[in-house]
Scaffold this motif. Structure first.
Motif, PDB file in Angstrom:
ATOM      1  N   MET A  41       1.054  -0.657   0.191  1.00  0.00           N
ATOM      2  CA  MET A  41      -0.255  -0.206  -0.087  1.00  0.00           C
ATOM      3  C   MET A  41       1.008   1.461  -0.027  1.00  0.00           C
ATOM      4  O   MET A  41       1.937   1.252   0.486  1.00  0.00           O
ATOM      5  CB  MET A  41      -0.904   0.143   1.651  1.00  0.00           C
ATOM      6  N   THR A  42       0.724   2.191  -0.264  1.00  0.00           N
ATOM      7  CA  THR A  42       1.470   3.025  -0.856  1.00  0.00           C
ATOM      8  C   THR A  42       1.372   4.294   0.653  1.00  0.00           C
ATOM      9  O   THR A  42       0.252   4.419   1.585  1.00  0.00           O
ATOM     10  CB  THR A  42       0.364   4.464  -2.000  1.00  0.00           C
ATOM     11  N   GLN A  43       2.368   4.883   0.896  1.00  0.00           N
ATOM     12  CA  GLN A  43       2.478   5.283   1.505  1.00  0.00           C
ATOM     13  C   GLN A  43       2.383   6.982   1.395  1.00  0.00           C
ATOM     14  O   GLN A  43       2.410   7.600   0.571  1.00  0.00           O
ATOM     15  CB  GLN A  43       4.214   5.610   2.470  1.00  0.00           C
ATOM     16  N   ILE A  44       2.193   7.757   2.508  1.00  0.00           N
ATOM     17  CA  ILE A  44       1.532   9.438   1.992  1.00  0.00           C
ATOM     18  C   ILE A  44       2.838  10.284   2.842  1.00  0.00           C
ATOM     19  O   ILE A  44       3.815   9.696   3.907  1.00  0.00           O
ATOM     20  CB  ILE A  44       0.349   9.284   4.005  1.00  0.00           C
ATOM     21  N   ASN A  45       2.983  11.336   2.726  1.00  0.00           N
ATOM     22  CA  ASN A  45       3.662  12.047   2.811  1.00  0.00           C
ATOM     23  C   ASN A  45       3.688  12.453   4.197  1.00  0.00           C
ATOM     24  O   ASN A  45       2.682  13.265   3.713  1.00  0.00           O
ATOM     25  CB  ASN A  45       4.678  12.470   1.345  1.00  0.00           C
ATOM     26  N   LYS A  79       4.332  16.823   3.799  1.00  0.00           N
ATOM     27  CA  LYS A  79       2.638  17.143   2.813  1.00  0.00           C
ATOM     28  C   LYS A  79       1.555  16.739   2.947  1.00  0.00           C
ATOM     29  O   LYS A  79       1.116  18.152   2.986  1.00  0.00           O
ATOM     30  CB  LYS A  79       3.160  16.711   1.394  1.00  0.00           C
ATOM     31  N   PHE A  80       1.390  16.153   3.586  1.00  0.00           N
ATOM     32  CA  PHE A  80      -0.290  15.595   4.335  1.00  0.00           C
ATOM     33  C   PHE A  80      -0.239  17.231   5.283  1.00  0.00           C
ATOM     34  O   PHE A  80      -1.050  17.824   5.348  1.00  0.00           O
ATOM     35  CB  PHE A  80       0.131  14.584   4.649  1.00  0.00           C
ATOM     36  N   SER A  81       0.899  17.080   6.592  1.00  0.00           N
ATOM     37  CA  SER A  81       0.540  18.047   7.758  1.00  0.00           C
ATOM     38  C   SER A  81       0.368  19.413   7.148  1.00  0.00           C
ATOM     39  O   SER A  81      -0.500  20.199   7.520  1.00  0.00           O
ATOM     40  CB  SER A  81       1.943  18.081   8.412  1.00  0.00           C
ATOM     41  N   LEU A  82       1.401  19.669   5.673  1.00  0.00           N
ATOM     42  CA  LEU A  82       1.103  20.854   5.017  1.00  0.00           C
ATOM     43  C   LEU A  82      -0.102  21.458   4.598  1.00  0.00           C
ATOM     44  O   LEU A  82      -1.011  22.485   4.607  1.00  0.00           O
ATOM     45  CB  LEU A  82       2.297  21.418   4.445  1.00  0.00           C
ATOM     46  N   LEU A 117      -2.464  11.939  11.970  1.00  0.00           N
ATOM     47  CA  LEU A 117      -3.805  11.502  10.938  1.00  0.00           C
ATOM     48  C   LEU A 117      -1.961  10.333   9.629  1.00  0.00           C
ATOM     49  O   LEU A 117      -2.612   9.801   9.878  1.00  0.00           O
ATOM     50  CB  LEU A 117      -4.635  12.024  10.022  1.00  0.00           C
ATOM     51  N   ALA A 118      -1.439  10.915   8.756  1.00  0.00           N
ATOM     52  CA  ALA A 118      -0.409  10.670   8.080  1.00  0.00           C
ATOM     53  C   ALA A 118       0.254   9.565   8.285  1.00  0.00           C
ATOM     54  O   ALA A 118       0.520   8.653   7.550  1.00  0.00           O
ATOM     55  CB  ALA A 118      -0.156  11.103   7.507  1.00  0.00           C
ATOM     56  N   PHE A 119       0.891  10.268   9.941  1.00  0.00           N
ATOM     57  CA  PHE A 119       1.588   8.929  10.622  1.00  0.00           C
ATOM     58  C   PHE A 119       0.972   8.100  11.116  1.00  0.00           C
ATOM     59  O   PHE A 119       1.995   6.835  10.968  1.00  0.00           O
ATOM     60  CB  PHE A 119       2.009   9.906  11.682  1.00  0.00           C
ATOM     61  N   TYR A 147      -1.795   6.760   9.856  1.00  0.00           N
ATOM     62  CA  TYR A 147      -1.976   5.934   8.355  1.00  0.00           C
ATOM     63  C   TYR A 147      -0.636   4.817   8.386  1.00  0.00           C
ATOM     64  O   TYR A 147      -0.840   3.763   7.113  1.00  0.00           O
ATOM     65  CB  TYR A 147      -2.326   6.598   7.579  1.00  0.00           C
ATOM     66  N   ASN A 148       0.457   5.845   7.731  1.00  0.00           N
ATOM     67  CA  ASN A 148       1.685   5.362   7.178  1.00  0.00           C
ATOM     68  C   ASN A 148       1.733   3.858   8.511  1.00  0.00           C
ATOM     69  O   ASN A 148       2.425   2.866   7.505  1.00  0.00           O
ATOM     70  CB  ASN A 148       2.854   5.543   7.439  1.00  0.00           C
ATOM     71  N   LYS A 149       1.622   4.389   9.837  1.00  0.00           N
ATOM     72  CA  LYS A 149       1.771   2.580  10.784  1.00  0.00           C
ATOM     73  C   LYS A 149       0.648   1.682  10.706  1.00  0.00           C
ATOM     74  O   LYS A 149       1.607   0.611  10.817  1.00  0.00           O
ATOM     75  CB  LYS A 149       1.865   3.277  12.318  1.00  0.00           C
ATOM     76  N   ILE A 150      -0.901   1.387  10.158  1.00  0.00           N
ATOM     77  CA  ILE A 150      -1.440   0.877  10.272  1.00  0.00           C
ATOM     78  C   ILE A 150      -1.563   0.107   8.227  1.00  0.00           C
ATOM     79  O   ILE A 150      -1.674  -0.951   8.925  1.00  0.00           O
ATOM     80  CB  ILE A 150      -2.876   0.988  10.742  1.00  0.00           C
ATOM     81  N   SER A 151      -1.166   1.264   8.263  1.00  0.00           N
ATOM     82  CA  SER A 151      -1.198   0.174   6.577  1.00  0.00           C
ATOM     83  C   SER A 151       0.139  -0.671   6.220  1.00  0.00           C
ATOM     84  O   SER A 151       1.367  -0.869   6.867  1.00  0.00           O
ATOM     85  CB  SER A 151      -1.416   1.630   5.576  1.00  0.00           C
TER      86      SER A 151
END
Length: 88
Positions: free
Chosen positions: A1-5, A8-11, A80-82, A84-88
């Motif tokens: 699954m794709t990771q979120i940057n 960038k997501f925070s910004l 949220l992005a952090f 998401y990246n941990k559970i994906s």
């Protein structure tokens, strides 16, 4: 699954929060108090804003609100992005 940057997501989250905040500020500036009360009461059913709505907000409070909104939503987006990246 794709990771979120995360950065960038925070910004993006922070900028979105600022846009919404400024949109609300402009809406308050354009609408009259009675129309704004009707709109707020419609959006937040079960609440009455007629006694708590303040129309005379100084520009310094608006500027502080914009900065704090950016920080709050930026941190929220980061978390949220952090997560998401941990559970994906």
């Amino acid at each position: 699954m794709t990771q979120i940057n995360v950065k960038k997501f925070s910004l993006a989250s922070g900028i979105t929060g600022v846009i919404i905040y400024i949109g609300c500020f402009l809406l308050m500036s354009i609408l009259g108090k009675s129309t704004l009360i009707k709109l707020a009461n419609t959006l937040f059913h079960g609440m009455d804003f007629s006694n708590i709505l303040r129309m005379d907000i100084p520009i310094i409070e608006t500027a502080i609100g914009i900065i704090l909104s950016f920080i709050f939503w930026g941190i929220t987006g980061y978390i949220l992005a952090f997560v998401y990246n941990k559970i994906s």
